[in-house]
Write a protein that holds these residues in place. Structure first.
Motif, PDB file in Angstrom:
ATOM      1  N   TYR A  82      -2.194   6.112   2.738  1.00 48.81           N
ATOM      2  CA  TYR A  82      -2.643   4.795   2.293  1.00 48.81           C
ATOM      3  C   TYR A  82      -3.396   4.834   0.963  1.00 48.81           C
ATOM      4  O   TYR A  82      -3.860   3.794   0.508  1.00 48.81           O
ATOM      5  CB  TYR A  82      -3.528   4.161   3.374  1.00 48.81           C
ATOM      6  CG  TYR A  82      -2.798   3.975   4.677  1.00 48.81           C
ATOM      7  CD1 TYR A  82      -1.858   2.966   4.828  1.00 48.81           C
ATOM      8  CD2 TYR A  82      -3.019   4.828   5.754  1.00 48.81           C
ATOM      9  CE1 TYR A  82      -1.167   2.797   6.020  1.00 48.81           C
ATOM     10  CE2 TYR A  82      -2.339   4.674   6.947  1.00 48.81           C
ATOM     11  CZ  TYR A  82      -1.413   3.656   7.073  1.00 48.81           C
ATOM     12  OH  TYR A  82      -0.721   3.507   8.254  1.00 48.81           O
ATOM     13  N   GLY A  83      -3.522   6.013   0.369  1.00 52.53           N
ATOM     14  CA  GLY A  83      -4.176   6.114  -0.932  1.00 52.53           C
ATOM     15  C   GLY A  83      -5.612   5.649  -0.931  1.00 52.53           C
ATOM     16  O   GLY A  83      -6.073   5.056  -1.911  1.00 52.53           O
ATOM     17  N   ASP A  84      -6.333   5.917   0.159  1.00 49.71           N
ATOM     18  CA  ASP A  84      -7.712   5.449   0.293  1.00 49.71           C
ATOM     19  C   ASP A  84      -8.598   6.640   0.649  1.00 49.71           C
ATOM     20  O   ASP A  84      -8.412   7.275   1.697  1.00 49.71           O
ATOM     21  CB  ASP A  84      -7.799   4.379   1.388  1.00 49.71           C
ATOM     22  CG  ASP A  84      -9.127   3.645   1.369  1.00 49.71           C
ATOM     23  OD1 ASP A  84     -10.065   4.132   0.724  1.00 49.71           O
ATOM     24  OD2 ASP A  84      -9.214   2.573   2.013  1.00 49.71           O
ATOM     25  N   TRP A  85      -9.580   6.929  -0.225  1.00 51.83           N
ATOM     26  CA  TRP A  85     -10.473   8.064   0.001  1.00 51.83           C
ATOM     27  C   TRP A  85     -11.462   7.816   1.137  1.00 51.83           C
ATOM     28  O   TRP A  85     -12.185   8.718   1.539  1.00 51.83           O
ATOM     29  CB  TRP A  85     -11.241   8.384  -1.280  1.00 51.83           C
ATOM     30  CG  TRP A  85     -10.383   8.978  -2.342  1.00 51.83           C
ATOM     31  CD1 TRP A  85      -9.845   8.344  -3.407  1.00 51.83           C
ATOM     32  CD2 TRP A  85      -9.938  10.343  -2.430  1.00 51.83           C
ATOM     33  NE1 TRP A  85      -9.094   9.206  -4.170  1.00 51.83           N
ATOM     34  CE2 TRP A  85      -9.143  10.447  -3.595  1.00 51.83           C
ATOM     35  CE3 TRP A  85     -10.137  11.479  -1.644  1.00 51.83           C
ATOM     36  CZ2 TRP A  85      -8.552  11.637  -3.983  1.00 51.83           C
ATOM     37  CZ3 TRP A  85      -9.543  12.672  -2.031  1.00 51.83           C
ATOM     38  CH2 TRP A  85      -8.764  12.741  -3.189  1.00 51.83           C
ATOM     39  N   GLN A  86     -11.520   6.598   1.664  1.00 56.22           N
ATOM     40  CA  GLN A  86     -12.417   6.316   2.785  1.00 56.22           C
ATOM     41  C   GLN A  86     -12.057   7.128   4.017  1.00 56.22           C
ATOM     42  O   GLN A  86     -12.919   7.397   4.861  1.00 56.22           O
ATOM     43  CB  GLN A  86     -12.356   4.825   3.151  1.00 56.22           C
ATOM     44  CG  GLN A  86     -13.176   3.923   2.239  1.00 56.22           C
ATOM     45  CD  GLN A  86     -13.159   2.494   2.744  1.00 56.22           C
ATOM     46  OE1 GLN A  86     -12.228   2.078   3.422  1.00 56.22           O
ATOM     47  NE2 GLN A  86     -14.185   1.740   2.408  1.00 56.22           N
ATOM     48  N   ASP A 103       0.046   7.774  -1.694  1.00 54.84           N
ATOM     49  CA  ASP A 103      -0.427   8.432  -2.915  1.00 54.84           C
ATOM     50  C   ASP A 103       0.000   9.891  -2.864  1.00 54.84           C
ATOM     51  O   ASP A 103      -0.491  10.668  -2.035  1.00 54.84           O
ATOM     52  CB  ASP A 103      -1.953   8.317  -3.014  1.00 54.84           C
ATOM     53  CG  ASP A 103      -2.481   8.726  -4.388  1.00 54.84           C
ATOM     54  OD1 ASP A 103      -1.775   9.477  -5.085  1.00 54.84           O
ATOM     55  OD2 ASP A 103      -3.590   8.307  -4.747  1.00 54.84           O
ATOM     56  N   ILE A 163      -5.513   9.785   3.812  1.00 54.18           N
ATOM     57  CA  ILE A 163      -5.869   9.554   2.411  1.00 54.18           C
ATOM     58  C   ILE A 163      -4.629   9.509   1.534  1.00 54.18           C
ATOM     59  O   ILE A 163      -4.611   8.847   0.483  1.00 54.18           O
ATOM     60  CB  ILE A 163      -6.845  10.634   1.900  1.00 54.18           C
ATOM     61  CG1 ILE A 163      -6.196  12.017   1.948  1.00 54.18           C
ATOM     62  CG2 ILE A 163      -8.134  10.620   2.698  1.00 54.18           C
ATOM     63  CD1 ILE A 163      -7.059  13.105   1.332  1.00 54.18           C
ATOM     64  N   THR A 220       0.862  -1.190   0.000  1.00 55.79           N
ATOM     65  CA  THR A 220       0.000   0.000   0.000  1.00 55.79           C
ATOM     66  C   THR A 220       0.896   1.237   0.000  1.00 55.79           C
ATOM     67  O   THR A 220       1.133   1.844   1.049  1.00 55.79           O
ATOM     68  CB  THR A 220      -0.921   0.012   1.227  1.00 55.79           C
ATOM     69  OG1 THR A 220      -0.123  -0.108   2.417  1.00 55.79           O
ATOM     70  CG2 THR A 220      -1.921  -1.129   1.158  1.00 55.79           C
TER      71      THR A 220
END
Length: 235
Positions: A197-201, A102, A194, A99
């Motif tokens: 970990y490159g996760d928009w959650q 980003d 965000i 992971t």
């Protein structure tokens, strides 16, 4: 670069996380020192007696210096963010993570939220500088405000999960919750997850409300600073 060596599995993530933390610590201190020099020390050394003799309203004197400080801080933030992105990219070449962080749009949004945090610090520092009589109080008061605004929501959330940490937790929690009506929640502006970990959650659903409330709070403090300067009587 040194911090990335503490993790053998996620070096670039650790490096980015440490760099963002450093930016959130160093940039407000630089902002406070600039406010202290351009406002408090000018009042203390009586240099304002020359500046305010020009045929212009006082709010231009104030807003001109605020614009200058904000411009310097913006350039500083861009330089630090760019340098951190380059170092994180260079560190990531040594190990491929499952992971990876980003450094695209999520990273840009993270830096923008840091800039909003910095804007509030600049606003409260300006207000304290205009209303206080000693330059040292600008440093102490603004740092104290920043620490409280960044920590109270986390303490409230911690007491919600475990009320046995302190005695009379309900009273303590309700007292801290009252700060939400007086101070902005600067901890909510830390959206680095965000990018890490490159996760928009990890981006809160109410982020537009947080942005608008932060801008409104900063604008209100700047307006109060202008009002206080217009009513300030210089000896």
């Amino acid at each position: 670069m040194l911090a990335s060596q503490f993790s053998s599995r996620h070096p670039s993530t650790v490096a980015l996380d440490t760099g963002l933390s450093l930016m959130r610590v160093a940039a407000p201190i630089i902002a406070i020192l600039l406010v202290q020099d351009l406002f408090s020390r000018e009042f203390d050394r009586k240099l304002h007696l020359t500046s305010l003799t020009y045929p212009r309203p006082r709010y231009q004197f104030l807003l001109g210096r605020i614009t200058a400080i904000a411009t310097l801080l913006l350039f500083l933030l861009i330089i630090l963010a760019s340098l951190l992105a380059v170092l994180t990219t260079w560190i990531s070449y040594g190990y491929t993570q499952a992971t990876p962080p980003d450094l695209g749009l999520p990273y840009v949004i993270t830096v923008v939220f840091i800039a909003l945090d910095l804007l509030v610090v600049l606003a409260i520092g300006t207000f304290i500088a205009v209303t206080s009589t000693t330059p040292s109080f600008v440093l102490i008061g603004t740092i104290g405000f920043t620490l409280v605004a960044r920590s109270y929501s986390g303490i409230v959330a911690l007491l919600t999960r475990d009320s046995t940490l302190v005695g009379n937790a309900d009273t303590y929690q309700s007292s801290l919750s009252l700060l939400g009506y007086l101070l902005p929640d600067l901890a909510a502006l830390d959206v680095r997850m965000i990018s890490l970990y490159g996760d928009w959650q990890f981006l809160p659903d109410d982020w537009p409300l947080r942005v608008v409330s932060t801008l409104a709070y900063a604008a209100a403090l700047f307006a109060l600073s202008v009002w206080a300067l217009n009513r300030k009587k210089f000896s």
